[in-house]
Design a protein around this motif. Sequence first.
Motif, mmCIF file in Angstrom:
data_model
loop_
_atom_site.group_PDB
_atom_site.id
_atom_site.type_symbol
_atom_site.label_atom_id
_atom_site.label_comp_id
_atom_site.label_asym_id
_atom_site.label_seq_id
_atom_site.Cartn_x
_atom_site.Cartn_y
_atom_site.Cartn_z
ATOM 1 N N TRP A 103 0.852 -1.204 0.000
ATOM 2 C CA TRP A 103 0.000 0.000 0.000
ATOM 3 C C TRP A 103 0.877 1.239 0.000
ATOM 4 O O TRP A 103 1.791 1.363 0.802
ATOM 5 N N THR A 104 0.575 2.165 -0.932
ATOM 6 C CA THR A 104 1.415 3.353 -1.046
ATOM 7 C C THR A 104 0.561 4.563 -1.401
ATOM 8 O O THR A 104 -0.640 4.592 -1.044
ATOM 9 N N ASP A 105 1.136 5.565 -2.081
ATOM 10 C CA ASP A 105 0.367 6.789 -2.351
ATOM 11 C C ASP A 105 -0.022 6.920 -3.825
ATOM 12 O O ASP A 105 -0.391 7.989 -4.269
ATOM 13 N N PRO B 285 4.501 8.798 -12.118
ATOM 14 C CA PRO B 285 3.462 9.835 -12.254
ATOM 15 C C PRO B 285 3.903 11.213 -11.785
ATOM 16 O O PRO B 285 3.274 12.207 -12.119
ATOM 17 N N ARG B 286 5.002 11.274 -11.033
ATOM 18 C CA ARG B 286 5.478 12.597 -10.606
ATOM 19 C C ARG B 286 6.127 13.339 -11.771
ATOM 20 O O ARG B 286 6.218 14.560 -11.760
ATOM 21 N N VAL B 287 6.577 12.596 -12.748
ATOM 22 C CA VAL B 287 7.258 13.216 -13.888
ATOM 23 C C VAL B 287 6.333 13.295 -15.099
ATOM 24 O O VAL B 287 6.342 14.263 -15.845
ATOM 25 N N ALA C 106 12.092 2.281 -11.197
ATOM 26 C CA ALA C 106 10.736 2.647 -10.759
ATOM 27 C C ALA C 106 10.687 2.513 -9.238
ATOM 28 O O ALA C 106 10.692 1.416 -8.691
ATOM 29 N N LYS C 107 10.636 3.621 -8.565
ATOM 30 C CA LYS C 107 10.846 3.666 -7.127
ATOM 31 C C LYS C 107 9.732 2.968 -6.343
ATOM 32 O O LYS C 107 9.879 2.681 -5.163
ATOM 33 N N VAL C 108 8.645 2.683 -7.011
ATOM 34 C CA VAL C 108 7.470 2.188 -6.291
ATOM 35 C C VAL C 108 7.689 0.828 -5.623
ATOM 36 O O VAL C 108 7.049 0.514 -4.625
HETATM 37 P P1 ADP Z 1 6.247 4.173 -0.031
HETATM 38 O O1 ADP Z 1 6.632 5.250 0.913
HETATM 39 O O2 ADP Z 1 4.824 3.772 0.098
HETATM 40 O O3 ADP Z 1 7.185 2.998 -0.033
HETATM 41 P P2 ADP Z 1 7.501 5.113 -2.437
HETATM 42 O O4 ADP Z 1 7.776 6.567 -2.432
HETATM 43 O O5 ADP Z 1 8.616 4.162 -2.183
HETATM 44 O O6 ADP Z 1 6.287 4.849 -1.457
HETATM 45 O O7 ADP Z 1 6.842 4.685 -3.840
HETATM 46 C C1 ADP Z 1 5.742 5.363 -4.329
HETATM 47 C C2 ADP Z 1 6.189 6.427 -5.297
HETATM 48 O O8 ADP Z 1 6.910 5.816 -6.365
HETATM 49 C C3 ADP Z 1 5.073 7.147 -5.976
HETATM 50 O O9 ADP Z 1 4.651 8.258 -5.230
HETATM 51 C C4 ADP Z 1 5.676 7.556 -7.322
HETATM 52 O O10 ADP Z 1 6.019 8.905 -7.354
HETATM 53 C C5 ADP Z 1 6.950 6.751 -7.428
HETATM 54 N N1 ADP Z 1 7.042 6.021 -8.683
HETATM 55 C C6 ADP Z 1 8.128 5.993 -9.493
HETATM 56 N N2 ADP Z 1 7.901 5.280 -10.586
HETATM 57 C C7 ADP Z 1 6.629 4.818 -10.502
HETATM 58 C C8 ADP Z 1 5.804 4.030 -11.336
HETATM 59 N N3 ADP Z 1 6.244 3.526 -12.506
HETATM 60 N N4 ADP Z 1 4.557 3.758 -10.927
HETATM 61 C C9 ADP Z 1 4.105 4.245 -9.756
HETATM 62 N N5 ADP Z 1 4.835 5.006 -8.918
HETATM 63 C C10 ADP Z 1 6.077 5.297 -9.282
#
Ligand code: ADP
Length: 449
Positions: free
Chosen positions: A228-230, A239-241, A264-266
Motif C-alpha cells: 500500500w502506497t500513495d 506519475p510525478r514526472v 521505478a521507485k514504487v
Molecule cells: P512508499 O513510501 O509507500 O514505499 P515510495 O515513495 O517508495 O512509497 O513509492 C511510491 C512512489 O513511487 C510514488 O509516489 C511515485 O512517485 C513513485 N514512482 C516511481 N515510478 C513509478 C511508477 N512507474 N509507478 C508508480 N509510482 C512510481
Amino acid sequence: MRVLKFGGTSMGDESTWRKVLDIIRNYEQPFVIVSATARTTRQLWAVAEQALHDRQEAAKSAGKIRERHENIITNFLKNVPDSSQTIANDCLSWIEEKTQKLESYLDQIYEQKELNPQTKDAVAAIGEQLSSYLFVKCGEVYGLPAVWIDAADVIRTDSDFGQAAPDTDFINKKATSVLDMNAGRIPVMGGYYGQDADGNTTTLGFEGSDYSASLIGAALSVEAIEIWTDVSGIYTCDPRVIADARPIAELSFQEATELAYFGAKVLHPSTTKPASQKQIPVWVKNIFEPDQPGTRISHETHPGGRVKAMTFKENCVVITITSQNTVMGYEFLAGVFEILRWHHLPVDVVTTTEASVSIAIEKNNGINKAIEQLETYGTVDLKPGQGIISLVGCNTNNAQLLVTNVLKDINSASVNLISFSQSKGNLNVVLDKELVIPSVRAIHKRIFG
Ligand code: ADP
Ligand code: MG
C-alpha cells in the motif's frame, strides 16, 4: 491470510495512520509490515553524518525526529475519545528510549569520527522501531487486536550491513511460530531491518520494507501480498514526472522486477523474488484511493500494447575499460565483473567491442575504489553525467519500429549505449543526463499518449 505493507507516505501523520487502520480493519487476518514515518530514514542517515563533525547540530536534528513522533502520537490520541493516559505514557517513554539509543550512537560516531555500515544500519533501523511500536499502540486504542513484532526476532540476515541477505530458513520457521503464538491477533512488524546471528542490527537496503513484506508473505505462504502506497499501482511511468501516466492492471513478476531494477521507485527490486518463488500475487494499492484496483503482479503474462511501462535513472556513469591486449579474452571480462561483484556494483547496461567493455552503472560510493582496481585490467575511461531510459515489456512483434521510434524521440547524437533483449522485451538507452526527462516525455507521449 494476506500481508499488508504500508510505506513511508502511508505512515506520514496521524490522519494517514487512521486511514491505514481503517484499511487493516477490512481484513480478516492480516500480517502488517510498516515503514518508518515519511522521510525519517533519510533524516536518521543525515543525523549520523552530522554527528561526524557537529555533535550539537546532530542533537538538534535528533530532537526534530523525536518531536515529530511525539506530535503524531499526541494528535492521534487526542482524536480517540477514550484512549487512556497509560497508552500515551507508554508511547512517550518508547520514543524517549529510542531517542536515548540514537543519542548514544551519535556519541559513538562523534568520538570515533567514524560512521561504519554497521552503525549506520543500527541508526537507520530506529525509524521502523519507532513507527511499528507506536502504530501498534494506536491500533489498540482504535480497537484492533494489534501486537508488536520486533523484526530483529524474525528477519535473520547475514552481516552484509546496508544490504543484508535474508536467511529464509530461519525466517520461515520464526514467522510461523510468531503467528502461532499470536493467534487471533494482528501482528505488526517494522520493515527494512533485521538482525544477524551475532545480534547486530542489519538492513535489507533502502526501501527494504517491501522486501520484508515479501519475505514474510513467502514464509507464511499467504494468499497475497499487498504493497500500500500513495499511488494506485505501478504506472506506465513515474506519475510525478509524467502527468498522464496511468496505472497498469497486470504485470508479470519479471516485468515488475525489471521496472524496479531500472529505477521505478514504487517497488524494491528484490520484492518480487520470494513472492514469485511461492507464486504469491503482489498487489500495489493506494491508501488514498483504496477502491481503485491497483496493479496485480503474478506469474501470468498479459500482452500489452507496444510497451508495458518505462522508467529512468538520472544518476549514472559509463565506465569503459579497454584491454591492453588486442584480443578481448574471457579472462578480461571475468576480471572486470569480479571487481564489480566485489564492490556490490549492480550493472545496468553492458556493451562490448572487440577489445573493450562499456558498463553503465548508478553512481555509488564504491565506484572510485572499483575504478582503481579496474585500471589493472586496462585503460579506464569515465563518462559521468549519464542517465538510462528503460522500456519494459516491449511487444517483440514490432521491435524494430519501436527502437527506431524511440531513437527518433531522443537526440541520437547524445546516445551512448543501447541494449535490446528480444526475448525479455527490454530496451535500455544510456544518454546524457540532461536529456533524460525531455526524452522520457516524448517517448511516453508517442507510446502511451
Ligand atoms: P512508499 O513510501 O509507500 O514505499 P515510495 O515513495 O517508495 O512509497 O513509492 C511510491 C512512489 O513511487 C510514488 O509516489 C511515485 O512517485 C513513485 N514512482 C516511481 N515510478 C513509478 C511508477 N512507474 N509507478 C508508480 N509510482 C512510481
Ligand atoms: Mg517504497
